[in-house]
Design an enzyme around this catalytic site. Structure first.
Site, PDB file in Angstrom:
ATOM      1  N   ARG A  90       0.826  -1.224   0.000  1.00  0.00           N
ATOM      2  CA  ARG A  90       0.000   0.000   0.000  1.00  0.00           C
ATOM      3  C   ARG A  90       0.851   1.260   0.000  1.00  0.00           C
ATOM      4  O   ARG A  90       0.575   2.206  -0.739  1.00  0.00           O
ATOM      5  CB  ARG A  90      -0.948   0.008   1.197  1.00  0.00           C
ATOM      6  N   ASN A 150      -6.079  -2.737   2.306  1.00  0.00           N
ATOM      7  CA  ASN A 150      -6.059  -4.182   2.483  1.00  0.00           C
ATOM      8  C   ASN A 150      -7.485  -4.686   2.644  1.00  0.00           C
ATOM      9  O   ASN A 150      -8.330  -3.994   3.222  1.00  0.00           O
ATOM     10  CB  ASN A 150      -5.275  -4.569   3.742  1.00  0.00           C
TER      11      ASN A 150
END
Length: 88
Positions: A18, A36
């Protein structure tokens, strides 16, 4: 303006995916978000001009060096007007 909603499969959590995605998005000028999912995938919304979206999608298919991307499911979507990129 173009937008793509994608799901990234593989070893993509706990490997900096990320945050690396955020950095790459800022480099190419893409907007949207990345997060996520409970099932181990990463979900991302990417929008911007065609070049920015393509560059970030290409990065998503590779991911960070610590991860392993098995596949990316991407579908075109309607832009929502995001002005920056964030990790959710």
């Amino acid at each position: 303006m173009r937008a793509v909603h994608c799901h990234v499969h593989g070893r993509v959590q706990g490997v900096g995916y990320r945050w690396s995605c955020l950095q790459r998005a800022e480099e190419v000028g893409a907007a949207g978000w990345v997060r996520n999912l409970p099932d181990g995938r990463v979900e991302a919304w990417i929008e911007g001009d065609d070049e920015a979206v393509e560059q970030l999608l290409a990065w998503c298919r590779q991911g960070p060096r610590w991860g392993q991307v098995d596949r990316v499911e991407a579908r075109e979507a309607g832009p929502r007007g995001f002005s920056g990129f964030e990790v959710r």
